[in-house]
Design an enzyme around this catalytic site. Structure first.
Site, PDB file in Angstrom:
ATOM      1  N   PHE A  85       0.853  -1.180   0.000  1.00  0.00           N
ATOM      2  CA  PHE A  85       0.000   0.000   0.000  1.00  0.00           C
ATOM      3  C   PHE A  85       0.885   1.225   0.000  1.00  0.00           C
ATOM      4  O   PHE A  85       1.995   1.204   0.554  1.00  0.00           O
ATOM      5  CB  PHE A  85      -0.908  -0.007   1.240  1.00  0.00           C
ATOM      6  N   GLN A  98      -7.026  15.591   3.657  1.00  0.00           N
ATOM      7  CA  GLN A  98      -6.348  14.763   2.664  1.00  0.00           C
ATOM      8  C   GLN A  98      -7.155  14.626   1.373  1.00  0.00           C
ATOM      9  O   GLN A  98      -8.366  14.411   1.419  1.00  0.00           O
ATOM     10  CB  GLN A  98      -6.105  13.362   3.227  1.00  0.00           C
ATOM     11  N   HIS A 135      -7.364  12.202  -1.867  1.00  0.00           N
ATOM     12  CA  HIS A 135      -6.972  10.885  -2.354  1.00  0.00           C
ATOM     13  C   HIS A 135      -6.770  10.983  -3.865  1.00  0.00           C
ATOM     14  O   HIS A 135      -7.595  11.572  -4.558  1.00  0.00           O
ATOM     15  CB  HIS A 135      -8.067   9.861  -2.033  1.00  0.00           C
ATOM     16  N   LEU A 174     -14.487   6.666  -4.663  1.00  0.00           N
ATOM     17  CA  LEU A 174     -13.100   6.267  -4.504  1.00  0.00           C
ATOM     18  C   LEU A 174     -12.800   4.921  -5.141  1.00  0.00           C
ATOM     19  O   LEU A 174     -13.549   3.959  -4.993  1.00  0.00           O
ATOM     20  CB  LEU A 174     -12.769   6.194  -3.005  1.00  0.00           C
ATOM     21  N   GLU A 200      -6.701   2.319  -3.117  1.00  0.00           N
ATOM     22  CA  GLU A 200      -5.260   2.284  -3.298  1.00  0.00           C
ATOM     23  C   GLU A 200      -4.775   0.865  -3.591  1.00  0.00           C
ATOM     24  O   GLU A 200      -3.664   0.658  -4.091  1.00  0.00           O
ATOM     25  CB  GLU A 200      -4.590   2.802  -2.017  1.00  0.00           C
ATOM     26  N   ARG A 205      -0.359   9.462  -0.458  1.00  0.00           N
ATOM     27  CA  ARG A 205      -1.494  10.062  -1.162  1.00  0.00           C
ATOM     28  C   ARG A 205      -1.290  11.529  -1.492  1.00  0.00           C
ATOM     29  O   ARG A 205      -1.662  11.986  -2.578  1.00  0.00           O
ATOM     30  CB  ARG A 205      -2.757   9.884  -0.316  1.00  0.00           C
ATOM     31  N   HIS A 210     -10.966  13.536   0.717  1.00  0.00           N
ATOM     32  CA  HIS A 210     -11.150  12.185   1.233  1.00  0.00           C
ATOM     33  C   HIS A 210     -11.222  12.086   2.751  1.00  0.00           C
ATOM     34  O   HIS A 210     -12.087  11.404   3.281  1.00  0.00           O
ATOM     35  CB  HIS A 210     -10.021  11.299   0.711  1.00  0.00           C
ATOM     36  N   ARG A 230      -2.803  11.586   6.342  1.00  0.00           N
ATOM     37  CA  ARG A 230      -2.907  10.196   6.791  1.00  0.00           C
ATOM     38  C   ARG A 230      -2.330   9.222   5.778  1.00  0.00           C
ATOM     39  O   ARG A 230      -2.558   9.321   4.582  1.00  0.00           O
ATOM     40  CB  ARG A 230      -4.379   9.847   7.061  1.00  0.00           C
TER      41      ARG A 230
END
Length: 442
Positions: A118, A238, A240, A250, A253, A284, A364, A406
């Site tokens: 990730f 954040q 994304h 979304l 990821e 991100r 996000h 994050r």
């Protein structure tokens, strides 16, 4: 108005943090309840696709110090490092606890929890990507919700579904419960409690393009502010990198974890220029900024404000970007990313096995929110004084574990680690606390 409901412990919000807290609390406390504006399994946690991180080391060598480093770095070094240590260490027990509750994680051939790469997760302090994300295909959040909800039912947690909390009952720095409206009838209900935990999620609906559901309006965070309590890190939100173009829905990821790459209008894999080590698996904020730069410089697809994420087997194998550099097949991708591919087909009308998927950065996740200590107790001011009987966990809370940005998967880790801590803290408080009296009716 109906007579007040009375519970030792009360949760507001039935996502991962609220359910985890209610479950842990219910194992000790006589009476516990959860209020939710939605049916619990419709909570936004269910949209989390890719995974929940834990340095189990099932696929590759890993340890909590590397995970803590990635969390701190991913937050632009503005992370509270005590909170990052708690998150990294306790993620292991929390994930194993979910496994023991029956969560159907994907499995390795020898029966261990399978893990995938990730963005932003590395081994040896940034040396190379590592497989750390524990997953249930691309429905990990959904499976967490289902597992926790059924465990709460088993523990006789009482649920008040489709109730909208409109105010907190706070007097003399003591929280005594909440006021809610039953959405169906419009009837006002008072909930009197010794301990109240807020787990109402984020507030992405303040942005025009967001991955957040229509329910994530931040009303309870605003209620906290109206009571003169502080909010923290509200400037950090954040974006994304892989939201469906124009819609914001979304795409996980996990796409990039399986080897998909960003491509501009010239057909270039542009992340090689910006992040030569992590490339498309950079964090991100990095990926979102790079997409923005490509678009600003005229390399968006057909000159528009989006790029492609290319998940075709031909491209993944061309760049050898699949997990472990192995050959990737269409069958493997269909199995690993069923929901992602279905959304691309339904919402965009594209065939992800043969063509690029149009994506753009989308609002996000809120790093900021209601300030808490490591036990999820809500802070009354900068000195560290607490609001007695009031707790917060999940996206609405700010224990500063995410800093300015994050890390991917850390939302689900935050929910289970600090939801667990919140449940335990409430249970301990409730056993030695009396009910603070409700204020008189006006």
């Amino acid at each position: 108005m109906t007579p007040p409901h009375q519970f030792d412990a009360l949760g507001v919000g039935a996502g991962g943090a609220g359910l985890m807290a209610a479950l842990l609390c219910s194992m000790t406390v006589k009476s516990s309840a959860v209020i939710s504006k939605l049916y619990p399994t419709r909570s936004h946690t269910g949209t989390a696709q890719g995974g929940v991180a834990a340095p189990l080391g099932n696929m590759e060598e890993d340890n909590w110090e590397w995970y803590m480093y990635d969390t701190v770095k991913g937050g632009d070094y503005l992370v509270d490092q005590d909170a990052a240590e708690v998150l990294a260490k306790e993620s292991i027990d929390a994930v194993i606890e979910l496994e023991h509750m029956g969560l159907p994680f994907d499995r390795t051939p020898d029966g261990k929890i399978e893990q995938r790469r990730f963005g932003g997760h590395t081994r040896n302090f940034g040396e190379a990507p590592v497989m750390r994300s524990c997953k249930a295909a691309d429905r990990t959040g959904h499976m967490i919700l289902q597992t926790l909800y059924q465990q709460c039912i088993k523990q006789n947690v009482q649920f008040f579904d489709e109730y909208q909390v409109i105010d907190l009952i706070v007097e003399d720095n003591v929280c005594r419960g909440v006021v809610a409206i039953q959405i169906l009838t419009g009837e006002v209900h008072v909930f009197h409690s010794k301990a109240t935990l807020l787990a109402i999620g984020g507030f992405g609906r303040v942005w025009s393009v967001t991955s957040n559901a229509h329910s994530l309006t931040g009303d309870t965070v605003a209620t906290v502010y109206r009571h003169g309590l502080p909010l923290e890190d509200m400037e950090f939100f954040q974006f994304h990198p892989t939201g469906i173009y124009k819609m914001g829905v979304l795409l996980s990821e996990a796409l990039r974890g399986e080897g998909a790459v960003f491509v501009n209008d010239k057909g270039e894999r542009f992340m090689e220029r910006y992040a030569p080590t992590m490339k498309d698996l950079a964090s991100r904020d990095v990926c979102s900024r790079c997409i923005y730069l490509e678009v600003r410089e005229g390399r968006g697809i057909k000159g528009k404000d989006y790029v492609f994420i290319d998940a075709t087997p031909a491209t993944i194998n061309k760049y050898k970007s699949g997990p472990g550099g192995r050959e990737v097949t269409a069958e493997h991708l269909e199995h690993a990313l069923p929901d992602v591919f279905e959304m691309a087909r339904i919402y965009l009308g594209v065939e992800p096995l043969t063509e690029g998927i149009p994506i753009q950065p989308t609002a996000h996740y809120a790093m900021g929110g209601i300030p808490t200590d490591l036990q999820t107790r809500v802070l009354a001011d900068a000195s560290g004084a607490i609001v007695t009987g009031l707790y917060a966990a999940g996206e609405c809370a700010c224990v500063s574990v995410h800093g300015a940005n994050r890390l991917g998967t850390n939302s689900l880790v935050d929910l289970i680690v600090f939801g667990r801590r919140g449940g335990k803290a409430m249970a301990e408080f409730v056993t030695q606390a009396a009910y603070a009296p409700l204020p008189p009716n006006p």
